[in-house]
Write a protein that holds these residues in place. Structure first.
Motif, PDB file in Angstrom:
ATOM      1  N   SER A  92     -43.971 -11.666 -14.963  1.00 30.65           N
ATOM      2  CA  SER A  92     -44.513 -10.775 -13.926  1.00 30.65           C
ATOM      3  C   SER A  92     -43.346 -10.065 -13.264  1.00 30.65           C
ATOM      4  N   ASN A  93     -43.119 -10.322 -11.976  1.00 30.13           N
ATOM      5  CA  ASN A  93     -42.014  -9.657 -11.279  1.00 30.13           C
ATOM      6  C   ASN A  93     -40.819 -10.580 -11.041  1.00 30.13           C
ATOM      7  N   THR A  94     -40.847 -11.763 -11.640  1.00 28.71           N
ATOM      8  CA  THR A  94     -39.764 -12.734 -11.447  1.00 28.71           C
ATOM      9  C   THR A  94     -38.789 -12.665 -12.611  1.00 28.71           C
ATOM     10  N   LEU A  95     -37.526 -12.375 -12.311  1.00 33.95           N
ATOM     11  CA  LEU A  95     -36.476 -12.347 -13.325  1.00 33.95           C
ATOM     12  C   LEU A  95     -36.179 -13.779 -13.749  1.00 33.95           C
ATOM     13  N   ILE A  96     -36.293 -14.051 -15.056  1.00 35.57           N
ATOM     14  CA  ILE A  96     -36.067 -15.416 -15.543  1.00 35.57           C
ATOM     15  C   ILE A  96     -34.942 -15.503 -16.574  1.00 35.57           C
ATOM     16  N   GLY A  97     -34.466 -14.339 -17.059  1.00 32.06           N
ATOM     17  CA  GLY A  97     -33.418 -14.403 -18.078  1.00 32.06           C
ATOM     18  C   GLY A  97     -32.854 -13.043 -18.428  1.00 32.06           C
ATOM     19  N   PHE A  98     -31.981 -13.061 -19.418  1.00 32.70           N
ATOM     20  CA  PHE A  98     -31.272 -11.863 -19.877  1.00 32.70           C
ATOM     21  C   PHE A  98     -31.244 -11.859 -21.400  1.00 32.70           C
ATOM     22  N   MET A  99     -31.368 -10.676 -21.974  1.00 31.33           N
ATOM     23  CA  MET A  99     -31.333 -10.512 -23.424  1.00 31.33           C
ATOM     24  C   MET A  99     -30.577  -9.224 -23.742  1.00 31.33           C
ATOM     25  N   MET A 100     -29.860  -9.244 -24.851  1.00 30.55           N
ATOM     26  CA  MET A 100     -29.186  -8.030 -25.300  1.00 30.55           C
ATOM     27  C   MET A 100     -29.380  -7.910 -26.813  1.00 30.55           C
ATOM     28  N   ILE A 101     -29.905  -6.783 -27.226  1.00 26.75           N
ATOM     29  CA  ILE A 101     -30.143  -6.492 -28.635  1.00 26.75           C
ATOM     30  C   ILE A 101     -29.174  -5.400 -29.062  1.00 26.75           C
ATOM     31  N   GLY A 102     -28.559  -5.584 -30.206  1.00 23.77           N
ATOM     32  CA  GLY A 102     -27.652  -4.579 -30.738  1.00 23.77           C
ATOM     33  C   GLY A 102     -28.170  -4.025 -32.047  1.00 23.77           C
ATOM     34  N   TYR A 103     -27.625  -2.870 -32.405  1.00 19.13           N
ATOM     35  CA  TYR A 103     -27.918  -2.271 -33.702  1.00 19.13           C
ATOM     36  C   TYR A 103     -26.603  -1.779 -34.289  1.00 19.13           C
ATOM     37  N   GLY A 104     -26.358  -2.159 -35.525  1.00 25.41           N
ATOM     38  CA  GLY A 104     -25.130  -1.733 -36.178  1.00 25.41           C
ATOM     39  C   GLY A 104     -23.958  -2.622 -35.798  1.00 25.41           C
ATOM     40  N   LYS A 105     -22.760  -2.160 -36.143  1.00 29.09           N
ATOM     41  CA  LYS A 105     -21.540  -2.925 -35.881  1.00 29.09           C
ATOM     42  C   LYS A 105     -21.071  -2.651 -34.456  1.00 29.09           C
ATOM     43  N   CYS A 106     -21.547  -3.490 -33.543  1.00 36.66           N
ATOM     44  CA  CYS A 106     -21.310  -3.299 -32.106  1.00 36.66           C
ATOM     45  C   CYS A 106     -19.936  -3.770 -31.648  1.00 36.66           C
ATOM     46  N   TRP A 107     -19.250  -4.555 -32.452  1.00 41.00           N
ATOM     47  CA  TRP A 107     -17.947  -5.057 -32.037  1.00 41.00           C
ATOM     48  C   TRP A 107     -17.004  -5.046 -33.225  1.00 41.00           C
TER      49      TRP A 107
END
Length: 162
Positions: free
Chosen positions: A58-73
């Protein structure tokens, strides 16, 4: 109901304050490090792309996610080329053991299946071999280990073409 919201000026400080248990810190990067890496990918304007999200119930922040595409590093494995990657996932310690991890991974899969950066064969991720919680979680979401390593982390992938 769980949802993803792009990191923005309204939620960045709350995302930076999310935390995991002390014994989990060896398995997940600090969110400030993750957002710094995302900034660098976006600033360098390579063919890679990154999507940092807050995970909300709902409106409660419970976590973090990061999605990449390709060679990000630099030094990214060949599998990264033209494929999506679950680069980061963390659920705040106050909200763990409630099924949010699996729901968040399923949201990530739904996001990637929309192919925001174009077609791809795989959605892949990596984790420390000692992280049995991650291994179980990702396996339950249909990711399978490839037998390869990204530095010292196990690689698992999900076929997007099926």
């Amino acid at each position: 109901m769980l949802k993803l919201e792009a990191v923005n000026g309204d939620n960045i400080w709350d995302i930076l304050n999310l935390d995991v248990f002390e014994e989990q810190k060896e398995f997940v990067a600090n969110n400030a490090v993750s957002l710094s890496e995302a900034y660098l990918v976006l600033k360098e304007q390579t063919e890679a792309q990154v999507f940092p999200f807050g995970i909300y119930d709902s409106n409660t922040l419970i976590g973090f996610m990061m999605i990449g595409y390709g060679k990000c590093w630099q030094g990214a494995i060949d599998l990264a080329d033209e494929n999506y990657n679950l680069w980061r996932l963390m659920i705040d310690k106050k909200y763990q053991q409630k099924g949010y991890g699996k729901q968040a991974v399923e949201l990530a899969i739904q996001f990637v299946k929309r192919l925001p950066c174009g077609p791809a064969k795989y959605f892949w991720l990596s984790y420390e071999p000692e992280n049995q919680v991650a291994r179980s979680l990702y396996s339950s979401c249909r990711f399978y280990e490839t037998g390869e390593l990204d530095h010292d982390e196990l690689i698992a992938k999900l076929d997007l073409e099926n």
